[in-house]
Design an enzyme around this catalytic site. Sequence first.
Site, mmCIF file in Angstrom:
data_model
loop_
_atom_site.group_PDB
_atom_site.id
_atom_site.type_symbol
_atom_site.label_atom_id
_atom_site.label_comp_id
_atom_site.label_asym_id
_atom_site.label_seq_id
_atom_site.Cartn_x
_atom_site.Cartn_y
_atom_site.Cartn_z
ATOM 1 N N SER A 119 73.364 92.473 64.165
ATOM 2 C CA SER A 119 73.484 93.740 63.464
ATOM 3 C C SER A 119 74.751 93.818 62.634
ATOM 4 C CB SER A 119 73.461 94.897 64.475
ATOM 5 O OG SER A 119 72.273 94.879 65.226
ATOM 6 N N GLY A 174 77.097 91.055 62.101
ATOM 7 C CA GLY A 174 77.707 89.839 61.604
ATOM 8 C C GLY A 174 76.801 88.636 61.646
ATOM 9 N N ASP A 195 73.694 95.688 75.476
ATOM 10 C CA ASP A 195 72.721 95.005 74.599
ATOM 11 C C ASP A 195 72.290 93.670 75.201
ATOM 12 O OD1 ASP A 195 71.073 94.766 72.412
ATOM 13 O OD2 ASP A 195 72.616 93.956 71.088
#
Length: 1010
Positions: free
Chosen positions: A716, A718, A843
Site C-alpha cells: 500500500s 511502498g 495486517d
Amino acid sequence: MRSMRLFLFLSFIAFMLLDAYGFSDETDKRALLEFKSHVYEGKKVVLSSWNNSFPVCNWKGVTCGRKHKRVTGLDLEGLQLGGVISPSIGNLSFLISLYLSNNSFGGTIPQEVGNLFRLEYLYMSFNLLQGRIPVSIANCSRLLNLGLYSNHLGESVPSELGLLTKLVILDIGQNSLSGKLPASLGNWTSLRELGFGYNNIEGGIPDDMARLTRIVVLVSSFNKISGVFPPLIYNLSSLEYLLIPGNGFSGSLRPDFGNLLPNLRVLSLGSNHFTGAIPTTLANISSLEKLGMEYNNLTGSIPPSFGKVQNLKILALHGNSLGSYSFGDLEFLGALTNCTQLQGLHVSENRLGGHLPASIANLSTNLIHLGLSTNFIFGSIPHDIGNLISLQRMGLHQNQLAGPLPTSIGRLFQLGGLNLNSNSLSGEIPSSIGNITGLDLLYLFNNSFEGVVPLSLAKCSNLRELRIGYNHLSGTIPQEIMQIQALVALSMPHNSLTGSLPNDVGRLQNLVTLSVSANKLSGKLPQTLGNCLSMENIDLRGNSFDGDIPDLRRLVGIKEVDFSNNNLSGSFPGYFANFSKFVYLNLSINNLEGRVPTEGIFQNSTMVSVFGNKNLCGGIKEMKLKPCIVQTPPIKTKHTSLWKKVVIGVSVGISLLFLLFIAFVSLRWFRKRKKNQQTANPASSSLDVFHERISYGDLRNATGGFSSSNLIGSGSFGTVFKALLPMENKIFAVKVLNMKRRGAMKSFMAECESLKDIRHRNLVKLLTACASIDFQGNEFKALIYDFMPNGSLDMWLHPEEVEEICRPSRTLTLLERLNIAIDVSCVLDYLHIHCHEPIAHCDLKPSNVLLDDDLTAHVSDFGLARLLLKFDQESFFNQLSSAGVRGTIGYAAPEYGIGREPSIHGDVYSFGVLLLEMFTGERPTNELFGGNFTLHSYTKSALPQRVMDIADRSILHSGLRVGFPIAECLTLVLDVGLRCCEESPTNRLATSEVLKELISIRERFFKARR
C-alpha cells in the site's frame, strides 16, 4: 402390324439384356474414368490400369458380376489417393460395395451416392470429407454397413437415416457432428455396432434406443451428452462393448449393474460425473476384459472381488476419490494377483492409503502399466518388484514411500518409464538401473537419495529425460552421461554435486533442458555448450562457475537462460539480443562487464535481470545502469604538449576553488536543514537507534536505479527491491516508501517505532533506514531489511498465481506448514505479551510472512502496527494509521469494520484466517465465498468427517511417513484456526494458548512421523 409390335418388343428386351449382362460396359467405364479424372494419385501411380487397354473388370480395385460383367465392387482403400469423389460414382448402378477408406479424399460426399440402390457396404472412413452426411443415403435401402469415421463432416445426424432399417454397423465417429441424436435411430432394430464418438453431439440418448436389443457395440465417446446414466442401457443385454467416456453423464450406477449386462467385454465410463460406489456386481461379469471408470467422482473402496474376473486385462480407476487414506485401501492388490491376464492397472489420483503390500510383486507377469501415483501410500517398494518382467511404465510418484530403491529394479528390462518423484526414498540409486537399457524416462527428483550418480546410466542409450534433482546426491556429474545422445532433458538441481560441467556436454545434440542449479559446481563453463543446438532452457544458477560465458550464439532456439549467482566474468554477451525466442534471461550477481544492449529481449526489463554486475553499462533507461563512456583518443601534434599542460593546470585550479565554494555552501545548508528536520520531524527520533546509515545514492546503485528487474514486491505504501550492497557483498531487501501516497509517512514512522527495540528470530530484521532526498530534491524514505530468499508464504500457497520463473519448485508439506504456523504464533505471543510495550501488527496475511533458506517464517510489514499504550489525545501514535485502515479485506477482524480500535484480538482473528488458508489452500476472498458462506463456515461444515475433502491436496503427497494420521492432524489444526476466527473478540483464543496447542500438535505428530 402385330408381328411388328412383337419384333419391337423382343428387340427392346434383347437390348436391355445386352446392356444388363455386360455385353456393353461403357456406362461403368465412363463413370470410373470420370471418377479417376478427379483423383490425385501423388508420386505413386496406382490407377495405371484404368485405361482402354484393359477390360474394366481387370482394373485395379474393380470387381464385376460373374454373369452380367457390371461393376459390383470398388475397393480403393489405403492407396494414398487424394482429390474429390466425383458425382459420377452414382452411375455405377450395380455397385454393392464401395471402399474408399484410408485416403485423403476431400470435398463433400456427393448426393448421387443415393442412386446406388443396390449398395450394401459403404466405407469412407479416414479421409478429409466435409459438409454434412447426405440425406440421399437414406435411398440406399439395402445398406448393411456405413463407415464414415474420422472425417470433417458437420451439422446434425440426418433423421432420414432411420429409413436404413437393415443397418448392422454404423460408425460416424470422430467428425464434427453436432445437435441431438435423432429419435429415428430406434428403427435400426438389426443394428449390432453403433459408433458416434468424438463429435459434438449433445442432449441425451433417445428412449427409442431401448429397441436396439441386438446391439453388441455402443460407442459414444467424448461428446456433450449429459444427464443421468440412461436406464434404457440396462435393457441392452447383448452389449459386449459399452464406451461412453468423456461426456456429461452423472448419478450413481445401479448396484445390480453386472447382473443386467452379463456379456460385457469392455466397459468404458471414464471422464464423466458419476458418483457413488463401484458396483460390486461388475465382478460377476466373467467375460469382462477392460474396465475404465477413470476421472469421475466415485467414492468408497475398490472391490477385492475384481480378483474373480479371470479375463481382466485393464483396470483403470484413476482420478476418483476411492479409498479412505487408511489401512485396507490396498486390499484389492492382493486379490488382483489372481488376474493372470492383467496388463494395465491404473489407480492413481485417489485417496488410497496404507502400506504398499509385498503382494504387488506377485501381480501378473503380463503387466505392462502400473500406476499408483498421487495417493497416500507409505512403506517401501518390495524387493521382488523385479518379478514384473513385462513392465513398461511404472508410476509410484507423489506418495509417502520410504526406504531404498530395490536393486531388483534392474530386472525390469522392458521398462521405458520409471517415475518415483516426490516420495521419501533414500539410499543410493542402484547401479543395476543401468541394466534397463530401454529406459527413456527416469524421474527420481524430490526424494532423499544420496551417493553418486550411477555411471551405469550411460548404458541407457535411449534415455530422453533424466530428472534427479532435489536429493542429496554428491560427487561429480559423470562424464559417461554425456554419451547418452538421446537426452532431451538433463535435470539435477538442488543436490551437492561438485566438480565442473563435463566438457562433452556439447555431444548432447538433442538436449532441450539443462538444469544443474543450486549445487557446488565450479570451474569454467565448457565452450562446447554452444554445440547443443536444440537447447531451449539452461539453468546454472547458484553455483561457483567462473570465467567467460561460452559462445552460445548458435543456440537460436534458446528461450530461458539463468546464470545468476555465480562468479562469471568477461564481456557481456550482447548477441543475446538477436535471439527471437528469448523469454527470460538472468545474469545477475556475477562479474560481467561491458555494454548491455537495448534491442531484442533487452527492450523489456521485466524479462532480463543483470543486477549485481557493477561494471555493466548502457541498457534501456528502466534498467538504470550507468551510461557507457566512449573515449575518443586525442590528436597529437608537436606544438600541443606545453599548451595542454597549461590548460590542465588552470582548469584544475579553477575547479578546486569552485568545489570548495560549493562544499562550504552545501555544508551550511545541510546543517540548517537537519536542524529544522529534527525539530519538525518526529521520525528522526525513531531513526536514532540505527547506527549505520545509508545514502540515497548507495541505494540507487545497489538496486540498479530501482530497476523493475530487481522488484520483488509492492504494498500500500511502498515498493520492495532486491539490493546488493557492495560494502557487505550481500543481498538485502529495500522498502522504498511512496511519499506521495497518503499515510506513507505514518507507515514509515510506525514501522521504525515498532521495530526499533524489538528482537525476535521470527521477525524480519530491520537493519537500517534512509531518510534523505533524491537527486531531484524530493523527500526519500526507505527501510533496509534482511533478504528472504524463499519469498512470501503467499507464493508458496498459491503458486499458480505467480510467474513461472518465480514459482517455487515444490509445495510445502503438512509439517512444514505446521512449523510455519508455530513460527508466526511465536511472533504474536512475543508482540502481544512479552514485548516491553504490547504491539498489534494489524495486517497479518500470507504475503507478510516471509521464508528464509530453511523455510523459517519471518513476519514483516509493520506499516499499520499500533503500540497498545494509553496516550492522551495529542499523543503521536494515536495518529499512525488513517481512519478506517485496519488491515486487508478477508483477514481483518470484523470489529474493525465498525470502527473499533486495533487490538491483539484482531491479530488473533487474522492468524486464524491465515491458518485456515494454509491448510485448505483457499483464499478468504475466493469467489466461492460470499454472504454468510465464508472460509470459516466452509471449514467448520467439513469437520471432522470431511476434513480430507477440504484439505489442500498438494500438501498430502510428500513428507509424511508410515502411519501418519493425516486427517486427525488437519482436524486439530483447523479447529485452532476456527477458534481464532470467532466473531466475538472475547471468545477467541489467546496467542499463548494458540502457541501451546500448535506445539502440542507438532510434538504429537512428530512421534507419529517417526
